[in-house]
Motif scaffolding. Structure first.
Motif, PDB file in Angstrom:
ATOM      1  N   TYR A   1      12.143  58.480 -31.203  1.00  0.00           N
ATOM      2  CA  TYR A   1      11.347  59.591 -30.674  1.00  0.00           C
ATOM      3  C   TYR A   1      10.911  60.519 -31.808  1.00  0.00           C
ATOM      4  O   TYR A   1       9.755  60.956 -31.864  1.00  0.00           O
ATOM      5  CB  TYR A   1      12.169  60.371 -29.632  1.00  0.00           C
TER       6      TYR A   1
ATOM      7  N   ARG B   1      10.418  59.671 -34.847  1.00  0.00           N
ATOM      8  CA  ARG B   1       9.385  58.973 -35.621  1.00  0.00           C
ATOM      9  C   ARG B   1       8.013  59.194 -34.974  1.00  0.00           C
ATOM     10  O   ARG B   1       7.029  59.458 -35.670  1.00  0.00           O
ATOM     11  CB  ARG B   1       9.705  57.486 -35.681  1.00  0.00           C
ATOM     12  N   VAL B   2       7.959  59.092 -33.651  1.00  0.00           N
ATOM     13  CA  VAL B   2       6.702  59.330 -32.940  1.00  0.00           C
ATOM     14  C   VAL B   2       6.287  60.783 -33.089  1.00  0.00           C
ATOM     15  O   VAL B   2       5.095  61.094 -33.297  1.00  0.00           O
ATOM     16  CB  VAL B   2       6.846  58.956 -31.447  1.00  0.00           C
ATOM     17  N   GLU B   3       7.238  61.710 -33.004  1.00  0.00           N
ATOM     18  CA  GLU B   3       6.945  63.128 -33.124  1.00  0.00           C
ATOM     19  C   GLU B   3       6.342  63.465 -34.487  1.00  0.00           C
ATOM     20  O   GLU B   3       5.383  64.235 -34.576  1.00  0.00           O
ATOM     21  CB  GLU B   3       8.219  63.952 -32.907  1.00  0.00           C
TER      22      GLU B   3
ATOM     23  N   TYR C   1       4.673  61.541 -36.391  1.00  0.00           N
ATOM     24  CA  TYR C   1       3.311  61.021 -36.433  1.00  0.00           C
ATOM     25  C   TYR C   1       2.358  61.951 -35.681  1.00  0.00           C
ATOM     26  O   TYR C   1       1.255  62.247 -36.154  1.00  0.00           O
ATOM     27  CB  TYR C   1       3.271  59.611 -35.826  1.00  0.00           C
TER      28      TYR C   1
ATOM     29  N   ARG D   1      -2.532  61.538 -29.660  1.00  0.00           N
ATOM     30  CA  ARG D   1      -1.667  61.545 -28.475  1.00  0.00           C
ATOM     31  C   ARG D   1      -2.277  60.728 -27.332  1.00  0.00           C
ATOM     32  O   ARG D   1      -1.582  59.978 -26.653  1.00  0.00           O
ATOM     33  CB  ARG D   1      -1.404  62.980 -28.026  1.00  0.00           C
TER      34      ARG D   1
ATOM     35  N   LEU E   1      -2.144  56.945 -28.016  1.00  0.00           N
ATOM     36  CA  LEU E   1      -0.797  56.406 -27.838  1.00  0.00           C
ATOM     37  C   LEU E   1      -0.378  56.348 -26.375  1.00  0.00           C
ATOM     38  O   LEU E   1       0.715  55.864 -26.069  1.00  0.00           O
ATOM     39  CB  LEU E   1       0.211  57.247 -28.636  1.00  0.00           C
TER      40      LEU E   1
ATOM     41  N   ILE F   1       0.619  58.675 -24.374  1.00  0.00           N
ATOM     42  CA  ILE F   1       1.786  59.503 -24.052  1.00  0.00           C
ATOM     43  C   ILE F   1       1.635  60.086 -22.651  1.00  0.00           C
ATOM     44  O   ILE F   1       2.591  60.140 -21.870  1.00  0.00           O
ATOM     45  CB  ILE F   1       1.951  60.646 -25.079  1.00  0.00           C
TER      46      ILE F   1
ATOM     47  N   LEU G   1       5.499  52.449 -36.113  1.00  0.00           N
ATOM     48  CA  LEU G   1       5.263  53.396 -35.041  1.00  0.00           C
ATOM     49  C   LEU G   1       5.178  52.664 -33.705  1.00  0.00           C
ATOM     50  O   LEU G   1       5.665  53.170 -32.678  1.00  0.00           O
ATOM     51  CB  LEU G   1       3.957  54.157 -35.299  1.00  0.00           C
TER      52      LEU G   1
ATOM     53  N   ALA H   1       8.625  52.046 -32.231  1.00  0.00           N
ATOM     54  CA  ALA H   1       9.209  53.303 -31.755  1.00  0.00           C
ATOM     55  C   ALA H   1       8.560  53.748 -30.454  1.00  0.00           C
ATOM     56  O   ALA H   1       9.245  54.153 -29.504  1.00  0.00           O
ATOM     57  CB  ALA H   1       9.066  54.386 -32.822  1.00  0.00           C
ATOM     58  N   LEU H   2       7.243  53.650 -30.384  1.00  0.00           N
ATOM     59  CA  LEU H   2       6.525  54.099 -29.194  1.00  0.00           C
ATOM     60  C   LEU H   2       6.886  53.243 -27.976  1.00  0.00           C
ATOM     61  O   LEU H   2       7.100  53.771 -26.875  1.00  0.00           O
ATOM     62  CB  LEU H   2       5.021  54.037 -29.439  1.00  0.00           C
TER      63      LEU H   2
ATOM     64  N   TYR I   1       7.715  62.924 -21.563  1.00  0.00           N
ATOM     65  CA  TYR I   1       8.001  62.634 -22.972  1.00  0.00           C
ATOM     66  C   TYR I   1       8.782  63.782 -23.599  1.00  0.00           C
ATOM     67  O   TYR I   1       9.717  63.571 -24.380  1.00  0.00           O
ATOM     68  CB  TYR I   1       6.668  62.410 -23.688  1.00  0.00           C
TER      69      TYR I   1
END
Length: 508
Positions: A359, A361-363, A365, A373, A376, A378, A401, A404-405, A462
């Motif tokens: 999470y 890692r996504v943040e 990015y 956003r 992806l 989200i 990424l 992770a996503l 999320y």
């Protein structure tokens, strides 16, 4: 925007009792659900519509694919006259939290949140709401309104113990999340006593364990069990600090459905017989089903599971104290809703401990590229592409990424399945009813037509992941501390007892 519009002349409302509000619609019996927002986080009409449409799309394109179309009812976004919505919200504001529904003909039910969420304001400005079928009624066929209807709502919670190697707390490999969380909730004053219910018993497929789990829910319903009769709440936790209603009162309501086969009309034996019959019928319904959905694509086999018994379950501890072997884990039929719900829950492949770094890692990015956003997904769209990405069950982190996503999205879906509710509607069959495709479950008195549906299928936010990470640590740390303190106290008591029984020998 492709929403349904409903004319103001089609709606009306009147109060019933001091806790309910009945809103009549000219054509059908449905539930209206309004969004709620914190006072400082209002949304535009377009944003509200999209939020509601995302809920519909997620149910249709994801949860219906996993759980089966017979169980998931997605509803539709409707647009109501603003004056009507404002009057309605003024009418109900004093009634929150909760609204006891009624299943009279041509009635609209309002869907509300518990007291813990009453700090949020109902959306009265957009005019949009989610129109859903009333799941307290039978969903499988047209039904005579004069027949009594019983509805049992169960929130089963997470049915497995984490199997991820990312788990650092050994206790999490032995005790389920629900049983650990009970200790923290009682310590914080949310509940008065610890429930004997353990989700692993309900998900075991073993009828004896399932009966024990359902009786435990009936003894301490908390927020995990409610029973409605003809739409009126007759059993469950009306107040977060009060115990469940008395069983004899519940048995009085249940007699038309489960009159004891021994003929007893009253007394404790009658009460026990009625409760026992209710538990048996609910167990049969939970184990039934053939709506397969697309769960085969997940391929989460027995090897993906942790221990099959929770060490904190009173049922397992009782067997151990009596010196009896643990009951065989029967397993759930693959067509039943519990099995499919459990499979979706196990999309939590890494546990929150393994998920949180992904999470972050996504943040990182998104902090660098906030405009990505939407790309992806989200916040949607929750379409076939979103669904297909959920089927990647790999757990080997390649540092990307994309990996992770995918794990973050799977975790959100898993958390949704862990917090959903199962609605079981029951009604006696007419003796002269012709046999057809209606689902039927036998009881000691008669046959009961039934339908099973799933409620509360909004994708978990999320933004809630950091909260879940912190809460997980609090739950485990408090439980570990509590268990250690109890063990230390027990050891101390045993030592004192052994001291008192020591025989001292002297030389003669």
């Amino acid at each position: 925007m492709d929403e349904a519009k409903m004319d103001e002349n089609e709606w009306g409302y009147h109060g019933e009792g001091n806790k309910s509000l009945v809103v009549a619609h000219a054509q059908r019996c449905v539930v209206l659900r309004f969004l709620k927002f914190p006072p400082n986080r209002k949304k535009t009409s377009e944003e509200t519509f999209q939020h509601l449409q995302n809920i519909v799309d997620f149910g249709k394109n994801v949860m219906k694919e996993f759980l089966g179309e017979n169980y998931v009812h997605c509803g539709e976004v409707v647009r109501l006259p603003l004056d009507f919505v404002k009057q309605l919200c003024l009418k109900i504001q004093s009634e929150r939290p909760g609204c006891v529904p009624c299943t009279n003909a041509q009635v609209l039910y309002l869907f509300f949140f518990p007291e813990s969420r009453c700090d949020k304001d109902l959306d009265t400005l957009s005019g949009y709401a989610l129109c859903l079928p009333n799941l307290a009624r039978l969903q499988t066929y047209c039904f005579a309104e004069h027949r009594p209807i019983l509805c049992v709502e169960i929130k089963p919670k997470c049915g497995f113990i984490p199997f991820s190697t990312d788990v650092t707390h050994e206790m999490k490999h032995k005790v389920c999340r629900y049983c650990m969380h009970q200790h923290l909730k009682v310590a914080n004053g949310k509940w008065k006593q610890i429930s004997k219910y353990c989700p692993l018993d309900l998900y075991s497929g073993n009828k004896q364990r399932m009966h024990f789990a359902l009786k435990s829910l009936l003894q301490e319903a908390q927020n995990n069990l409610k029973i409605f009769k003809n739409g009126e709440l007759i059993y469950g936790c009306r107040d977060s600090r009060s115990p469940s209603a008395d069983w004899s009162e519940l048995a009085h309501h249940l007699k038309p459905f489960f009159f004891p086969s021994n003929g007893l009309a009253s007394g404790p034996h009658c009460t026990r017989a009625v409760i026992r019959e209710l538990v048996r019928v609910i167990t049969r319904v939970l184990l039934s089903g053939s709506d397969k959905g697309r769960l085969g694509a997940l391929r989460l086999g027995p090897g993906s599971r942790g221990p099959l018994v929770c060490e904190a379950s009173p049922f397992g501890r009782s067997l151990h104290r009596q010196g009896k072997p643990s009951l065989e884990h029967s397993g759930l039929p693959k067509g039943c809703l519990l099995y499919k719900t459990l499979q979706v829950q196990m999309l939590d492949l890494l546990d929150i401990e393994g998920l949180y770094p992904l999470y972050r890692r996504v943040e990182r990015y998104l902090e660098e590229f906030p405009e990505e956003r939407k790309t992806l997904q989200i916040d949607g769209p929750y379409d076939e592409t979103f669904y297909q990405k959920l089927l990647d069950l790999s757990t080997e982190d390649d540092g990307t990424l994309a990996f992770a996503l995918t794990k973050v999205q799977q975790y959100r879906v898993a958390m949704t399945a862990k917090d959903c509710s199962i609605m079981i509607a029951l009604s006696p069959c007419l003796q002269d009813a012709s046999p057809d495709q209606r689902p039927i479950v036998p009881s000691s008195r008669s046959r009961l037509a039934f339908s099973v549906s799933v409620l509360d299928l909004d994708l978990k936010p999320y933004e809630s992941i950091p909260h879940q990470y912190v809460l997980d640590g609090k739950i485990v740390n408090y439980y570990s501390k509590t268990v250690r303190a109890k063990d230390a106290a027990m050891m101390s008591t045993r030592f004192k007892e052994s001291e008192e029984c020591t025989l001292v020998l002297h030389k003669v």
